[in-house]
Motif scaffolding. Structure first.
Motif, PDB file in Angstrom:
ATOM      1  N   UNK A  43       0.822  -1.214   0.000  1.00 20.21           N
ATOM      2  CA  UNK A  43       0.000   0.000   0.000  1.00 20.21           C
ATOM      3  C   UNK A  43       0.859   1.268   0.000  1.00 20.21           C
ATOM      4  N   UNK A  44       2.139   1.120  -0.285  1.00 17.09           N
ATOM      5  CA  UNK A  44       3.003   2.286  -0.412  1.00 17.09           C
ATOM      6  C   UNK A  44       2.788   2.968  -1.766  1.00 17.09           C
ATOM      7  N   UNK A  45       3.263   4.203  -1.864  1.00 11.48           N
ATOM      8  CA  UNK A  45       3.069   4.974  -3.090  1.00 11.48           C
ATOM      9  C   UNK A  45       3.646   4.261  -4.310  1.00 11.48           C
ATOM     10  N   UNK A  46       4.838   3.736  -4.196  1.00 14.62           N
ATOM     11  CA  UNK A  46       5.439   3.081  -5.358  1.00 14.62           C
ATOM     12  C   UNK A  46       4.721   1.791  -5.714  1.00 14.62           C
ATOM     13  N   UNK A  47       4.068   1.162  -4.713  1.00 14.30           N
ATOM     14  CA  UNK A  47       3.309  -0.059  -4.982  1.00 14.30           C
ATOM     15  C   UNK A  47       2.118   0.218  -5.885  1.00 14.30           C
ATOM     16  N   UNK A  66       0.003  -9.519  -3.778  1.00 10.42           N
ATOM     17  CA  UNK A  66      -0.445  -9.225  -2.418  1.00 10.42           C
ATOM     18  C   UNK A  66      -1.050  -7.825  -2.343  1.00 10.42           C
ATOM     19  N   UNK A  67      -2.240  -7.765  -1.712  1.00  6.06           N
ATOM     20  CA  UNK A  67      -2.901  -6.490  -1.468  1.00  6.06           C
ATOM     21  C   UNK A  67      -3.649  -5.910  -2.646  1.00  6.06           C
ATOM     22  N   UNK A  68      -3.727  -6.670  -3.761  1.00 13.07           N
ATOM     23  CA  UNK A  68      -4.295  -6.083  -4.974  1.00 13.07           C
ATOM     24  C   UNK A  68      -5.539  -6.799  -5.503  1.00 13.07           C
ATOM     25  N   UNK A  69      -5.850  -7.977  -5.035  1.00  8.21           N
ATOM     26  CA  UNK A  69      -7.075  -8.638  -5.451  1.00  8.21           C
ATOM     27  C   UNK A  69      -7.056  -9.228  -6.846  1.00  8.21           C
ATOM     28  N   UNK A  70      -5.880  -9.469  -7.394  1.00  5.33           N
ATOM     29  CA  UNK A  70      -5.795 -10.165  -8.677  1.00  5.33           C
ATOM     30  C   UNK A  70      -4.583 -11.091  -8.679  1.00  5.33           C
ATOM     31  N   UNK A  71      -4.561 -11.982  -9.674  1.00  8.30           N
ATOM     32  CA  UNK A  71      -3.444 -12.905  -9.838  1.00  8.30           C
ATOM     33  C   UNK A  71      -2.774 -12.665 -11.187  1.00  8.30           C
ATOM     34  N   UNK A  83       9.126  -6.416  -4.800  1.00 10.95           N
ATOM     35  CA  UNK A  83       9.202  -4.959  -4.653  1.00 10.95           C
ATOM     36  C   UNK A  83       8.508  -4.525  -3.369  1.00 10.95           C
ATOM     37  N   UNK A  84       7.307  -5.055  -3.146  1.00  7.44           N
ATOM     38  CA  UNK A  84       6.567  -4.710  -1.933  1.00  7.44           C
ATOM     39  C   UNK A  84       7.372  -5.089  -0.685  1.00  7.44           C
ATOM     40  N   UNK A  85       8.022  -6.239  -0.740  1.00  8.05           N
ATOM     41  CA  UNK A  85       8.762  -6.735   0.415  1.00  8.05           C
ATOM     42  C   UNK A  85       9.987  -5.925   0.754  1.00  8.05           C
ATOM     43  N   UNK A  86      10.527  -5.226  -0.232  1.00  8.83           N
ATOM     44  CA  UNK A  86      11.769  -4.492   0.011  1.00  8.83           C
ATOM     45  C   UNK A  86      11.577  -2.986   0.120  1.00  8.83           C
ATOM     46  N   UNK A  87      10.460  -2.463  -0.373  1.00 10.56           N
ATOM     47  CA  UNK A  87      10.349  -1.008  -0.529  1.00 10.56           C
ATOM     48  C   UNK A  87      10.378  -0.253   0.791  1.00 10.56           C
ATOM     49  N   UNK A  88      10.027  -0.881   1.893  1.00 12.44           N
ATOM     50  CA  UNK A  88      10.065  -0.207   3.191  1.00 12.44           C
ATOM     51  C   UNK A  88      11.447  -0.266   3.826  1.00 12.44           C
ATOM     52  N   UNK A  89      12.337  -1.089   3.277  1.00 14.00           N
ATOM     53  CA  UNK A  89      13.656  -1.341   3.875  1.00 14.00           C
ATOM     54  C   UNK A  89      13.498  -1.764   5.332  1.00 14.00           C
ATOM     55  N   UNK A  90      12.555  -2.659   5.565  1.00 15.93           N
ATOM     56  CA  UNK A  90      12.144  -3.051   6.913  1.00 15.93           C
ATOM     57  C   UNK A  90      12.369  -4.542   7.144  1.00 15.93           C
ATOM     58  N   UNK A  91      12.795  -5.273   6.110  1.00 11.31           N
ATOM     59  CA  UNK A  91      12.965  -6.714   6.218  1.00 11.31           C
ATOM     60  C   UNK A  91      14.221  -7.059   7.005  1.00 11.31           C
TER      61      UNK A  91
END
Length: 447
Positions: A43-47, A66-71, A83-91
């Motif tokens: 749900x980040x801007x770049x996502x 993830x978070x988008x309702x499609x496959x 991308x979603x997993x890394x964009x926060x630099x929180x992993x």
């Protein structure tokens, strides 16, 4: 056997039952943290750009974004979720740093969903992907050029290892997957602090999935891609490669437990964790009012990637000055700290001018923070090993505070608890598609 063959056969031969119990437990902690990052990142801007890009590109509906309702097809879903997993630099971050989760886990999850694989398969694939990626990083760290972002160099092979294991490829097929993935490497440090940085692990996950799929279909590559005179080690590292670190003592120890990993308490570069905690300690231990501060000096080893005036909230994740200023002003540093709104707020602009960085900290690696107050007095605090680091680990309850905060940004409370329950018992999940069905729903903040 050659080095490439040795790694490929190890990947193919290792089953869940061979994993030591501490490795399984460490993998489950890391996987839960990784999925939480993907959910919050979705749900980040770049996502919003990546999610629309993958959706509009089309693809067989086989794996959830993830978070988008499609496959989409597994490589595309792996890219988006990476991308979603890394964009926060929180992993979590290993030693040396390489972002193994966002490179390996999305590939395994996408293929596991498509093929209705089990939670045990995810644990095994993740442990192997982390292991291979970490070994290649350790083997090449001394020769990695500063301009190369490490997950772009080693991530595609880590992703390929995880994907190959998820698909159950044999030794020869896994060898080909590694050969294909080695030709998909790249990523420039110049893009740190921009949206592009998160595509380095995302691309690694995509290329890992694609490499394993192609290898399973019979696509061929060099069978000595790592050690060839014109191969991976020679081309990317000038042949300066520690082969024992890459292939020695496979299975005798696992990098998930030795040397282990840091869990980030704050959504910023791992080198900023001590900075933030030292600044928070300065504020909390001294009951500090930001208005009373004349100047703050941060002493640490190194200057940090971004300078005293970060270009954006995202760039602030790599700025010593910004991370310290946010901690002092707000008394907390969380996902919302790194928005452009917070970055360009008047109090932040003013506080940034009061932060001075001295890039020669103590040999211990501690970060020292010193505040000169307007009344002429001085107060200090420090952080040597941030909470969540391998030297100062979080408790389960502390980890779950972070996880739930991430999940609650896109999932309902009920689904958050459902996912936590499933993932803490991941070895008992028979079909990963059930988990991905929850994660793949449209985010509550987007619905």
């Amino acid at each position: 056997m050659s080095a490439t063959q040795t790694l490929a056969q190890f990947i193919a031969d290792t089953e869940y039952e061979a994993l030591p119990v501490p490795v399984v437990e460490a993998a489950k902690i890391a996987i839960l943290d990784g999925v939480a990052n993907m959910v919050a990142g979705s749900v980040q801007e770049l996502a919003d750009i990546i999610g629309r890009y993958v959706r509009d590109s089309g693809g067989a509906p086989q794996a959830s974004v993830i978070g988008w309702g499609y496959k989409s097809n597994p490589p595309a879903a792996a890219f988006a979720n990476g991308v979603f997993g890394h964009c926060l630099d929180y992993e979590i971050q290993g030693f040396p740093p390489t972002h193994g989760t966002s490179s390996c886990l999305p590939a395994a999850l996408a293929l596991a969903e498509q093929h209705r694989a089990s939670g045990k398969s995810i644990i095994t694939a993740y442990a192997l992907g982390w292991e291979i990626q970490g070994r290649l990083r350790a083997a090449s760290a001394q020769a990695t050029a500063p301009g190369h972002h490490p997950p772009g160099l080693v991530g595609p092979l880590g992703g390929a290892a995880a994907a190959a294991k998820t698909l159950g490829l044999d030794g020869q097929q896994t060898l080909m997957a590694l050969g294909i993935a080695a030709s998909r490497t790249g990523g420039l440090t110049a893009n740190t602090g921009t949206m592009v940085k998160s595509t380095h692990p995302g691309n690694a996950a995509r290329m890992g999935a694609e490499s394993a799929i192609l290898a399973g279909m019979g696509y061929t590559a060099s069978d000595e891609v790592l050690e060839s005179p014109v191969g991976y080690a020679a081309a990317l590292f000038g042949g300066n490669f520690n082969w024992d670190a890459a292939t020695g003592h496979l299975g005798d120890s696992w990098r998930l437990t030795d040397p282990g990993f840091d869990i980030k308490r704050f959504p910023a570069q791992v080198y900023m964790q001590n900075v933030i905690e030292a600044a928070l300690n300065l504020r909390e231990e001294n009951g500090l009012d930001p208005e009373a501060i004349e100047q703050v000096t941060i002493q640490r080893q190194g200057r940090g990637h971004s300078g005293p005036v970060p270009r954006s909230g995202l760039d602030g994740k790599f700025s010593v000055e910004y991370c310290a200023a946010a901690a002092l002003l707000d008394g907390q540093v969380d996902i919302d700290t790194f928005t452009d709104e917070r970055r360009f707020a008047p109090d932040m602009e003013e506080m940034l001018g009061r932060i001075n960085v001295v890039p020669e900290g103590p040999e211990s690696g501690a970060t020292l923070s010193t505040a000169l107050l307007k009344n002429g007095s001085t107060v200090t605090a420090e952080c040597n090993a941030f909470r969540g680091s391998a030297k100062n680990p979080m408790s389960r309850d502390e980890r779950l505070v972070k996880v739930r905060d991430c999940f609650n940004r896109a999932l309902s409370d009920a689904d958050t608890e459902k996912v936590v329950e499933m993932m803490e018992n991941l070895e008992s999940v028979n079909d990963v598609a059930e988990l991905m069905g929850v994660l793949g729903q449209v985010a509550v903040s987007r619905d």
